[in-house]
Design an enzyme around this catalytic site. Sequence first.
Site, PDB file in Angstrom:
ATOM      1  N   CYS A 187     -16.759 -30.081  11.536  1.00 56.78           N
ATOM      2  CA  CYS A 187     -17.497 -30.879  10.543  1.00 56.78           C
ATOM      3  C   CYS A 187     -18.777 -30.143  10.155  1.00 56.78           C
ATOM      4  O   CYS A 187     -19.148 -30.107   8.973  1.00 56.78           O
ATOM      5  CB  CYS A 187     -17.832 -32.269  11.078  1.00 56.78           C
ATOM      6  SG  CYS A 187     -16.475 -33.454  10.966  1.00 56.78           S
TER       7      CYS A 187
ATOM      8  N   ASP B 210     -11.252 -17.087  11.841  1.00 50.90           N
ATOM      9  CA  ASP B 210     -11.441 -17.501  13.235  1.00 50.90           C
ATOM     10  C   ASP B 210     -12.441 -16.557  13.904  1.00 50.90           C
ATOM     11  O   ASP B 210     -12.398 -15.346  13.718  1.00 50.90           O
ATOM     12  CB  ASP B 210     -10.097 -17.471  13.988  1.00 50.90           C
ATOM     13  CG  ASP B 210     -10.156 -18.252  15.290  1.00 50.90           C
ATOM     14  OD1 ASP B 210      -9.517 -19.313  15.370  1.00 50.90           O
ATOM     15  OD2 ASP B 210     -10.862 -17.810  16.221  1.00 50.90           O
TER      16      ASP B 210
ATOM     17  N   ASN C 103      -2.339 -26.772  16.959  1.00 50.95           N
ATOM     18  CA  ASN C 103      -2.245 -27.238  18.339  1.00 50.95           C
ATOM     19  C   ASN C 103      -2.756 -28.670  18.413  1.00 50.95           C
ATOM     20  O   ASN C 103      -3.787 -29.001  17.832  1.00 50.95           O
ATOM     21  CB  ASN C 103      -3.091 -26.335  19.249  1.00 50.95           C
ATOM     22  CG  ASN C 103      -2.576 -24.916  19.274  1.00 50.95           C
ATOM     23  OD1 ASN C 103      -1.369 -24.699  19.346  1.00 50.95           O
ATOM     24  ND2 ASN C 103      -3.473 -23.947  19.191  1.00 50.95           N
TER      25      ASN C 103
ATOM     26  N   HIS D   4     -10.841 -31.299  15.658  1.00 47.67           N
ATOM     27  CA  HIS D   4     -10.882 -31.541  14.209  1.00 47.67           C
ATOM     28  C   HIS D   4      -9.650 -30.798  13.700  1.00 47.67           C
ATOM     29  O   HIS D   4      -9.537 -29.575  13.910  1.00 47.67           O
ATOM     30  CB  HIS D   4     -12.185 -30.976  13.621  1.00 47.67           C
ATOM     31  CG  HIS D   4     -12.332 -31.121  12.136  1.00 47.67           C
ATOM     32  ND1 HIS D   4     -13.442 -31.737  11.559  1.00 47.67           N
ATOM     33  CD2 HIS D   4     -11.546 -30.725  11.108  1.00 47.67           C
ATOM     34  CE1 HIS D   4     -13.318 -31.706  10.236  1.00 47.67           C
ATOM     35  NE2 HIS D   4     -12.172 -31.079   9.940  1.00 47.67           N
TER      36      HIS D   4
ATOM     37  N   HIS E 184      -6.876 -28.609  12.425  1.00 47.74           N
ATOM     38  CA  HIS E 184      -6.941 -27.294  11.793  1.00 47.74           C
ATOM     39  C   HIS E 184      -5.597 -26.598  11.915  1.00 47.74           C
ATOM     40  O   HIS E 184      -4.836 -26.840  12.849  1.00 47.74           O
ATOM     41  CB  HIS E 184      -8.047 -26.426  12.414  1.00 47.74           C
ATOM     42  CG  HIS E 184      -7.965 -26.314  13.903  1.00 47.74           C
ATOM     43  ND1 HIS E 184      -8.414 -27.306  14.743  1.00 47.74           N
ATOM     44  CD2 HIS E 184      -7.486 -25.338  14.708  1.00 47.74           C
ATOM     45  CE1 HIS E 184      -8.216 -26.941  15.998  1.00 47.74           C
ATOM     46  NE2 HIS E 184      -7.643 -25.746  16.012  1.00 47.74           N
TER      47      HIS E 184
ATOM     48  N   HIS F  18      -3.986 -22.797  12.055  1.00 51.91           N
ATOM     49  CA  HIS F  18      -4.194 -21.366  12.190  1.00 51.91           C
ATOM     50  C   HIS F  18      -3.240 -20.664  11.226  1.00 51.91           C
ATOM     51  O   HIS F  18      -2.049 -21.013  11.171  1.00 51.91           O
ATOM     52  CB  HIS F  18      -3.841 -20.887  13.598  1.00 51.91           C
ATOM     53  CG  HIS F  18      -4.665 -21.516  14.690  1.00 51.91           C
ATOM     54  ND1 HIS F  18      -5.703 -20.854  15.308  1.00 51.91           N
ATOM     55  CD2 HIS F  18      -4.599 -22.725  15.291  1.00 51.91           C
ATOM     56  CE1 HIS F  18      -6.238 -21.629  16.242  1.00 51.91           C
ATOM     57  NE2 HIS F  18      -5.580 -22.781  16.254  1.00 51.91           N
TER      58      HIS F  18
HETATM   59  P1  5GP Z   1      -7.473 -24.528  18.928  1.00 52.51           P
HETATM   60  O1  5GP Z   1      -7.599 -23.859  20.274  1.00 52.51           O
HETATM   61  O2  5GP Z   1      -8.168 -25.877  18.929  1.00 52.51           O
HETATM   62  O3  5GP Z   1      -6.102 -24.584  18.369  1.00 52.51           O
HETATM   63  O4  5GP Z   1      -8.260 -23.593  17.919  1.00 52.51           O
HETATM   64  C1  5GP Z   1      -9.644 -23.564  17.809  1.00 52.51           C
HETATM   65  C2  5GP Z   1      -9.996 -22.239  17.185  1.00 52.51           C
HETATM   66  O5  5GP Z   1     -11.317 -22.326  16.676  1.00 52.51           O
HETATM   67  C3  5GP Z   1      -9.973 -21.075  18.174  1.00 52.51           C
HETATM   68  O6  5GP Z   1      -9.052 -20.086  17.721  1.00 52.51           O
HETATM   69  C4  5GP Z   1     -11.411 -20.573  18.178  1.00 52.51           C
HETATM   70  O7  5GP Z   1     -11.519 -19.170  18.256  1.00 52.51           O
HETATM   71  C5  5GP Z   1     -11.955 -21.107  16.859  1.00 52.51           C
HETATM   72  N1  5GP Z   1     -13.375 -21.406  16.856  1.00 52.51           N
HETATM   73  C6  5GP Z   1     -14.055 -22.143  17.795  1.00 52.51           C
HETATM   74  N2  5GP Z   1     -15.353 -22.240  17.458  1.00 52.51           N
HETATM   75  C7  5GP Z   1     -15.498 -21.555  16.276  1.00 52.51           C
HETATM   76  C8  5GP Z   1     -16.629 -21.292  15.432  1.00 52.51           C
HETATM   77  O8  5GP Z   1     -17.762 -21.712  15.679  1.00 52.51           O
HETATM   78  N3  5GP Z   1     -16.396 -20.554  14.312  1.00 52.51           N
HETATM   79  C9  5GP Z   1     -15.151 -20.067  14.001  1.00 52.51           C
HETATM   80  N4  5GP Z   1     -15.047 -19.351  12.879  1.00 52.51           N
HETATM   81  N5  5GP Z   1     -14.067 -20.302  14.782  1.00 52.51           N
HETATM   82  C10 5GP Z   1     -14.238 -21.031  15.897  1.00 52.51           C
HETATM   83 ZN    ZN Z   2     -14.861 -32.931  12.529  1.00 54.57          ZN
END
Ligand code: 5GP
Ligand code: ZN
Length: 112
Positions: A6, A29, A85, A96, A98, A100
């Site tokens: 957010c 990422d 995920n 939140h 997302h 990939h």
């Molecule tokens: P998840 O593990 O929830 O599927 O993916 C979260 C993703 O967000 C991870 O690949 C992680 O590297 C990325 N991520 C986490 N914090 C940040 C941030 O502050 N900026 C960016 N650009 N990516 C982030």
């Molecule tokens: Zn959010």
Amino acid sequence: MDCIFCKIAAGEIPSKKVYEDENVLVFHDISPQTPVHMLVIPKLHIASAAEVTGENSWVLARIFEVIAKVTAGDEFKDGFRVVSNCGSYAGQTVFHLHFHILAGKKLELKMG
Ligand code: 5GP
Ligand code: ZN
């Protein structure tokens, strides 16, 4: 709400933006797992795929339209993967919704 995506959507935390419109943001990422690794998020806070409802599901259509747009370039011509995920078993770390976008190399077929 203390949600990092957010804050990125609101511009309070900087990100390397690839695409932005009033509903959807695409950014790189911070810890890329593949040569090209982008995240696509709705600006609206939805915690995960498990929180999609009849009221907010319209934004998923916008998200997939944007995914088609941002993957129109040459670096995606050999294909890419879209992953979301959901929950701890899947390794979700940011609550939140997302997607990939993984590209730039031939990806492993293993999904689990
Ligand atoms: P998840 O593990 O929830 O599927 O993916 C979260 C993703 O967000 C991870 O690949 C992680 O590297 C990325 N991520 C986490 N914090 C940040 C941030 O502050 N900026 C960016 N650009 N990516 C982030
Ligand atoms: Zn959010």
